[in-house]
Design an enzyme around this catalytic site. Structure first.
Site, mmCIF file in Angstrom:
data_model
loop_
_atom_site.group_PDB
_atom_site.id
_atom_site.type_symbol
_atom_site.label_atom_id
_atom_site.label_comp_id
_atom_site.label_asym_id
_atom_site.label_seq_id
_atom_site.Cartn_x
_atom_site.Cartn_y
_atom_site.Cartn_z
ATOM 1 N N ARG A 46 0.839 -1.205 0.000
ATOM 2 C CA ARG A 46 0.000 0.000 0.000
ATOM 3 C C ARG A 46 0.872 1.252 0.000
ATOM 4 O O ARG A 46 0.549 2.251 -0.604
ATOM 5 C CB ARG A 46 -0.962 0.010 1.192
ATOM 6 C CG ARG A 46 -1.697 1.349 1.332
ATOM 7 C CD ARG A 46 -2.966 1.309 2.201
ATOM 8 N NE ARG A 46 -2.926 0.398 3.303
ATOM 9 C CZ ARG A 46 -2.230 0.595 4.443
ATOM 10 N NH1 ARG A 46 -1.534 1.696 4.624
ATOM 11 N NH2 ARG A 46 -2.238 -0.314 5.385
ATOM 12 N N TYR A 98 -16.400 17.168 -15.204
ATOM 13 C CA TYR A 98 -16.775 15.755 -15.227
ATOM 14 C C TYR A 98 -17.948 15.495 -14.268
ATOM 15 O O TYR A 98 -17.950 15.996 -13.141
ATOM 16 C CB TYR A 98 -15.546 14.931 -14.836
ATOM 17 C CG TYR A 98 -15.805 13.461 -14.766
ATOM 18 C CD1 TYR A 98 -16.129 12.739 -15.906
ATOM 19 C CD2 TYR A 98 -15.738 12.781 -13.561
ATOM 20 C CE1 TYR A 98 -16.381 11.384 -15.843
ATOM 21 C CE2 TYR A 98 -15.984 11.420 -13.486
ATOM 22 C CZ TYR A 98 -16.309 10.734 -14.633
ATOM 23 O OH TYR A 98 -16.558 9.387 -14.563
ATOM 24 N N ASP A 170 -7.793 19.204 -13.916
ATOM 25 C CA ASP A 170 -8.065 17.845 -14.378
ATOM 26 C C ASP A 170 -7.670 17.825 -15.853
ATOM 27 O O ASP A 170 -8.357 18.392 -16.703
ATOM 28 C CB ASP A 170 -9.557 17.511 -14.179
ATOM 29 C CG ASP A 170 -9.888 16.080 -14.589
ATOM 30 O OD1 ASP A 170 -9.170 15.530 -15.460
ATOM 31 O OD2 ASP A 170 -10.869 15.512 -14.078
ATOM 32 N N LYS A 195 -8.564 6.775 -18.998
ATOM 33 C CA LYS A 195 -8.878 7.330 -20.313
ATOM 34 C C LYS A 195 -7.632 7.295 -21.210
ATOM 35 O O LYS A 195 -7.166 6.222 -21.526
ATOM 36 C CB LYS A 195 -9.456 8.725 -20.141
ATOM 37 C CG LYS A 195 -10.504 8.848 -19.010
ATOM 38 C CD LYS A 195 -11.750 8.041 -19.265
ATOM 39 C CE LYS A 195 -12.678 7.950 -18.053
ATOM 40 N NZ LYS A 195 -13.058 9.209 -17.436
HETATM 41 C C1 LIG Z 1 -13.441 9.579 -16.166
HETATM 42 C C2 LIG Z 1 -13.051 10.900 -15.628
HETATM 43 C C3 LIG Z 1 -12.796 11.071 -14.255
HETATM 44 C C4 LIG Z 1 -12.981 9.955 -13.240
HETATM 45 O O1 LIG Z 1 -12.081 8.929 -13.447
HETATM 46 P P1 LIG Z 1 -12.380 7.384 -13.059
HETATM 47 O O2 LIG Z 1 -11.112 6.709 -13.447
HETATM 48 O O3 LIG Z 1 -13.568 6.963 -13.839
HETATM 49 O O4 LIG Z 1 -12.647 7.363 -11.595
HETATM 50 C C5 LIG Z 1 -12.395 12.326 -13.839
HETATM 51 N N1 LIG Z 1 -12.267 13.362 -14.700
HETATM 52 C C6 LIG Z 1 -12.507 13.231 -16.016
HETATM 53 C C7 LIG Z 1 -12.337 14.402 -16.915
HETATM 54 C C8 LIG Z 1 -12.900 11.999 -16.526
HETATM 55 O O5 LIG Z 1 -13.164 11.881 -17.831
#
Ligand SMILES: *Cc1c(COP(=O)(O)O)cnc(C)c1O
Length: 384
Positions: A46, A98, A170, A195
């Protein structure tokens, strides 16, 4: 070394024991210590593993930071950052963010006394007015989701810093191939590694990269104390994905630009949201902030309202009807009922996320096939 070279070589050292050019996957959860109470490089999984450390080194290099952390999901990374705050603090966020971040901000954090408000980060004066004395965190996405709004990260960072707030970007949509927020003054970059970084729809993960070692220490403490670390197999898959990130993103951007132009000229399309089009209000800013390419995400409104949008979304064959984005497979989705269903309806309306809006994640298929697919899906009376 340049970006593409670093994506392949930084952190990803060959195995000294065997000479294998790909680092082995270490599945051990615990590590032998030299003596009781004596520290070793690794002790318990961890707290750190060779594969996670390797991935964090690569990410740190690609985002130009001074420390990175890999989390179990993007939401865990985002939540990890919000754990820097305490009761009474305020987060100011842009308007098209998001859906999961919106849900965390509006439906989870208020129980801890953290307040959140949304304001248009694309309009620096209105955004400045929304700052409060207790604003500790300014939350940005550029391009925004799902409207692909472009925010001047540098200007927002200067504003937030004058105010004594941290700036978090982000960077999931832009990826460090197109935008490196830390170089523009942001304090923290977060990603859903699920992504583009992974890029193949087969690994969940989240990432934080920071500009300051002390901030890294605090976030590392919080992550280790609460436990949302990236799994070992995922770590390997995301590291592998990063090696082709630059190539994938550039090619996907080229296809997205062609598709945006095709849609902009289609009689059944009312409006296209793509920062690469001259008509996009953020086009000029995006030209400066996004390395000359404009991303592989785009949205568009169809004539005929919500019903027609939903019909189109079920008629594409290559564009698969699914949430998520950033992978080699092209996806289509209907934000009002899918990615942004967790928004309150009035917030969706106030921020322009209309019921006839569709969002595309453009993958790596041949762009001519993708355009033909959209053409048949948009055609009147075509096969269902
Ligand atoms: C998918 C996404 C998230 C969240 O990510 P997860 O891996 O699904 O928890 C946060 N910000 C953006 C812009 C995203 O497309």
């Amino acid at each position: 070394m340049r970006f593409r070279t670093r994506a392949i070589h930084v952190g990803q050292k060959r195995d000294p024991a065997t000479g294998a050019v790909v680092p082995p996957i270490h599945v051990a959860t615990t590590y032998v210590l030299p003596a009781p109470g004596q520290a070793a490089r690794f002790d318990y999984a961890r707290s750190g593993t060779p594969n996670r450390t390797a991935l964090e080194e690569t990410l740190c290099s690609l985002e130009g930071g001074c420390g990175a952390l890999a989390y179990s999901t993007g939401m865990a990374a985002i939540h990890g950052v919000t754990m820097l705050l305490s009761s009474g603090d305020h987060i100011l966020a842009g308007c098209d963010i998001y859906g999961g971040t919106y849900r965390l901000f509006h439906k989870v954090l208020p129980a801890s006394g953290i307040r959140v408000s949304l304001a248009p980060s694309t309009d620096i004066d209105r955004f400045a007015e929304a700052l409060r004395p207790e604003t500790r965190l300014v939350w940005l996405e550029s391009p925004g989701n799902p409207l692909l709004s472009i925010t001047d990260i540098k200007a927002c960072a200067e504003l937030a810093h004058r105010h004594g707030a941290w700036v978090v970007v982000d960077n999931t949509f832009a990826t460090p191939v197109l935008t490196r927020p830390l170089e523009l003054g942001a304090d923290i970059v977060v990603h859903s590694a699920t992504k583009y970084l992974g890029g193949h729809s087969d690994a969940l993960g989240g990432v934080v990269v920071v500009s300051d070692r002390q901030l890294w220490e605090r976030l590392y403490f919080l992550q280790n104390a609460t436990g949302a670390v990236m799994g070992t197999l995922e770590t390997f898959l995301i590291s592998r994905g990063l090696k082709t990130l630059d190539l994938r993103v550039r090619e996907q951007c080229r296809s997205a630009h062609r598709i945006a132009q095709f849609l902009a000229n289609h009689p059944s399309v009312e409006r296209v949201y793509y920062p690469g089009l001259d008509s996009h209000p953020g086009h000029e800013l995006a030209s400066r902030q996004m390395s000359g390419l404009f991303g592989a995400m785009l949205s568009f409104e169809v004539t005929g309202g919500s019903a027609e949008a939903q019909r189109v979304a079920t008629r594409t064959r290559l564009f698969q009807l699914a949430v998520s984005l950033g992978a080699v497979e092209s996806l289509i989705e209907h934000p009002a009922t899918m990615s942004h269903a967790s928004y309150d309806a009035q917030d969706r309306q106030a921020h322009g996320i209309s019921d006839n809006l569709l969002r595309l994640s453009v993958g790596l298929e041949d762009p001519d096939d993708l355009i033909e697919d959209l053409e048949q899906a948009l055609a009147e009376g075509g096969p269902v």
